[in-house]
Design an enzyme around this catalytic site. Sequence first.
Site, PDB file in Angstrom:
ATOM      1  NE  ARG A 102      -3.894  -1.870  -0.326  1.00 35.13           N
ATOM      2  CZ  ARG A 102      -3.734  -2.938  -1.112  1.00 35.13           C
ATOM      3  NH1 ARG A 102      -2.657  -3.090  -1.827  1.00 35.13           N
ATOM      4  NH2 ARG A 102      -4.666  -3.856  -1.196  1.00 35.13           N
ATOM      5  CB  SER A 152      17.765  14.144   1.749  1.00 39.52           C
ATOM      6  OG  SER A 152      18.644  13.185   2.313  1.00 39.52           O
ATOM      7  CD  GLU A 206      -2.883   0.791  -4.184  1.00 41.33           C
ATOM      8  OE1 GLU A 206      -3.658   0.361  -5.044  1.00 41.33           O
ATOM      9  OE2 GLU A 206      -3.056   0.635  -2.946  1.00 41.33           O
TER      10      GLU A 206
END
Length: 150
Positions: free
Chosen positions: A92, A118, A95
């Site tokens: 997830r 960074s 995603e």
Amino acid sequence: MTTPMMSRAEAAALVRTARSRQGVTWAAIAEEVGAPLVWTTSALLGQHPMDATRAKKACAVLGLGDEVVEALQQQPYRGIDPALLQDPTIYRFHEALMVYGPALKELIHEEFGDGIMSAIAFNVDIARKEMPEGDRVVVTFDGKFLDYKW
């Protein structure tokens, strides 16, 4: 004869086992170690080296020996096993970045200019946000902006 050093993966497995069997929370370990929760958890899972003091404190809480203390101080090879990308929680996050990553990139460039956030000069935190329709997970990425210099 020199005995081979325990690997970071072996040390992480012992940490997870000891923590689970003893019912110790990651937060309790982080408090004892004196470091941020997410960083401490990541270090104990093999993604950051710990200094000797922190490694000893963590192992004392968990009842783990000097071989684990030694392993936790070693420079890691960062990253995860690609098979872990199948884990629903980890997937997830992937995603979310696949969907929102291009927008975040555009917005970073618009706000800061040509550069990156960074992941080394970086903090990450997690919190619970209680809501009537169900609790929310709040993840904060706080990275230093690094501009491209030519």
